[in-house]
Design an enzyme around this catalytic site. Structure first.
Site, PDB file in Angstrom:
ATOM      1  N   GLU A  92       0.894  -1.361  -0.080  1.00 10.83           N
ATOM      2  CA  GLU A  92      -0.002   0.115   0.019  1.00 10.83           C
ATOM      3  C   GLU A  92       0.944   1.263   0.045  1.00 10.83           C
ATOM      4  OE1 GLU A  92      -2.549  -0.043   3.395  1.00 10.83           O
ATOM      5  OE2 GLU A  92      -3.587  -1.950   2.860  1.00 10.83           O
ATOM      6  N   CYS A 105       3.333   8.762   1.497  1.00 10.18           N
ATOM      7  CA  CYS A 105       3.656   7.751   2.609  1.00 10.18           C
ATOM      8  C   CYS A 105       3.757   6.166   1.971  1.00 10.18           C
ATOM      9  CB  CYS A 105       2.462   7.634   3.671  1.00 10.18           C
ATOM     10  SG  CYS A 105       2.710   6.366   4.876  1.00 10.18           S
ATOM     11  N   CYS A 112       5.047  -6.814   8.016  1.00 12.68           N
ATOM     12  CA  CYS A 112       5.816  -6.026   8.881  1.00 12.68           C
ATOM     13  C   CYS A 112       6.040  -7.269  10.151  1.00 12.68           C
ATOM     14  CB  CYS A 112       5.592  -4.907   9.548  1.00 12.68           C
ATOM     15  SG  CYS A 112       6.719  -4.159  10.623  1.00 12.68           S
ATOM     16  N   CYS A 116       3.177  -4.549  16.093  1.00  9.33           N
ATOM     17  CA  CYS A 116       2.645  -3.644  17.115  1.00  9.33           C
ATOM     18  C   CYS A 116       1.298  -3.857  17.017  1.00  9.33           C
ATOM     19  CB  CYS A 116       2.947  -2.200  16.421  1.00  9.33           C
ATOM     20  SG  CYS A 116       4.396  -1.729  16.282  1.00  9.33           S
ATOM     21  N   CYS A 119      -1.577  -2.054  14.549  1.00 11.08           N
ATOM     22  CA  CYS A 119      -1.320  -2.021  13.122  1.00 11.08           C
ATOM     23  C   CYS A 119      -1.589  -3.288  12.328  1.00 11.08           C
ATOM     24  CB  CYS A 119       0.201  -1.858  12.893  1.00 11.08           C
ATOM     25  SG  CYS A 119       0.993  -1.794  11.276  1.00 11.08           S
ATOM     26  N   CYS A 333      -2.287   2.128   8.002  1.00 10.58           N
ATOM     27  CA  CYS A 333      -1.407   0.994   7.480  1.00 10.58           C
ATOM     28  C   CYS A 333      -2.055  -0.529   7.388  1.00 10.58           C
ATOM     29  CB  CYS A 333      -0.213   1.041   8.430  1.00 10.58           C
ATOM     30  SG  CYS A 333       1.214   0.285   8.082  1.00 10.58           S
TER      31      CYS A 333
END
Ligand code: SF4
Length: 343
Positions: A92, A105, A112, A116, A119, A333
């Site tokens: 994205e 961005c 990832c 977290c 997210c 995100c």
């Protein structure tokens, strides 16, 4: 194997062209087609001799991602693209249209590994690093598709940039390259969840970029609940690394602080955050969490956000509360990608 001609400096393209028997000045023409005229078909590069175009077709590729989904917010201020890379991976990228210009961005990894809890990019882990040309292609997806100037870049999409260090540094230098994007280093922000040794390494590069650190808590106990990286690096060490970065570069560090109701958004939390940061010259960006169907976390009420901000400002901190741009288009995100895969 064909050489990917996308994502190289002029010197690198010259080197390739000369090594293959073509005059050096042709490289400048190719760079101009790729980065200023958005011509990605060798047949359309009419300034080049026909024989050279044929040779390029046989020996090089222009590896660019394909736009497979596009969403725009009702106010047209946020646009999100879902891109498919050459290996089928999805990433994205978002363009935010501010008063001062367009900010892109970009993602630095496919997924990832950092985990977290707020997210969506991390739910399926990390598939691979993006190379510099793939990160650059995200910026050009907007430039080419919408024919817009780009004012600034933020590396806050999927991925932890400091665990993909070489590619990210190369990307930053390509952005700054006058032959490619010519974006001032001061208009580039790298956001990290706090990979302490890499912050020290970045400070040594001498790049006047902005470092944004996702802090999101005033102590290790709360940080542990929402950011697994805090098992590796203590919050005090993150602050010390930020101080080192500031002392070394003279660039004020930004702390990102997601406000989550009943987790980290109380007045006590605000006071503790001020004590933690001490006299470090920094900016604090408060972000009410973007709760979604995937993430069962809730933002505090508006007056709690205001109170949190007032406490920080009473202690002399400069703060902003981030505008919730693009809620309706899943701008946070990883959410657009998840929805696409689910459907
Ligand atoms: S917030 Fe950033 S570091 Fe944390 S999981 Fe998401 S992409 Fe990774």
């Amino acid at each position: 194997m064909s050489w990917n001609i996308w994502g190289h400096t002029l010197a690198e393209t010259e080197d390739w062209i000369v090594r293959n028997g073509f005059p050096r000045f042709r490289a400048k023409q190719i760079q101009d087609y790729l980065y200023h005229r958005y011509v990605y078909d060798f047949d359309e590069m009419k300034q080049l001799p026909g024989a050279m175009r044929e040779w390029l077709k046989e020996n090089t590729v222009i590896s660019k991602p394909q736009i497979i989904n596009q969403l725009q917010s009702d106010d047209k201020n946020t646009t999100k693209l879902l891109l498919k890379l050459s290996d089928g991976s999805l990433v994205e990228t978002v363009c935010m249209h501010h008063d001062y210009g367009n900010s892109i961005c970009a993602s630095t990894q496919v997924g990832c590994a950092m985990g977290c809890v707020f997210c969506a990019s991390t739910f399926d882990g990390m598939k691979r690093n993006l190379d510099a040309s793939e990160i650059l292609a995200q910026v050009f997806a907007f430039k080419q598709h919408f024919d817009i100037p780009v004012h600034s870049i933020v590396l806050m999409g999927a991925g932890e940039p400091l665990t993909n260090y070489e590619n990210v540094l190369r990307f930053i230098r390509l952005c700054n390259d006058p032959d490619i994007l010519n974006i001032s280093l001061r208009n580039i922000t790298l956001s990290t969840c706090g990979i302490v040794p890499q912050i020290y390494r970045l400070a040594e590069e001498g790049l006047p970029i902005t470092l944004a650190i996702s802090l999101h808590a005033p102590n290790d106990m709360i940080r542990n609940q929402i950011m697994p990286i805090s098992n590796s690096y203590k919050i005090e060490d993150v602050i010390n690394a930020a101080r080192y970065f500031y002392n070394k570069t003279g660039r004020r560090v930004t702390f990102e602080y997601i406000l989550i109701k009943d987790v980290n958004a109380s007045a006590d939390n605000a006071n503790e955050l001020c004590r933690l940061i001490g006299n470090l010259n920094c900016h604090i960006n408060l972000i009410p969490v973007n709760g979604t169907e995937h993430i069962q976390l809730y933002p505090p009420e508006a007056d709690e956000v205001k109170k949190f901000q007032m406490i920080l400002e009473k202690h002399g901190r400069t703060t902003t509360v981030r505008k919730q741009m693009g809620d309706k288009i899943q701008a946070a995100c990883g959410q657009l990608k998840r929805r696409y895969l689910k459907n």
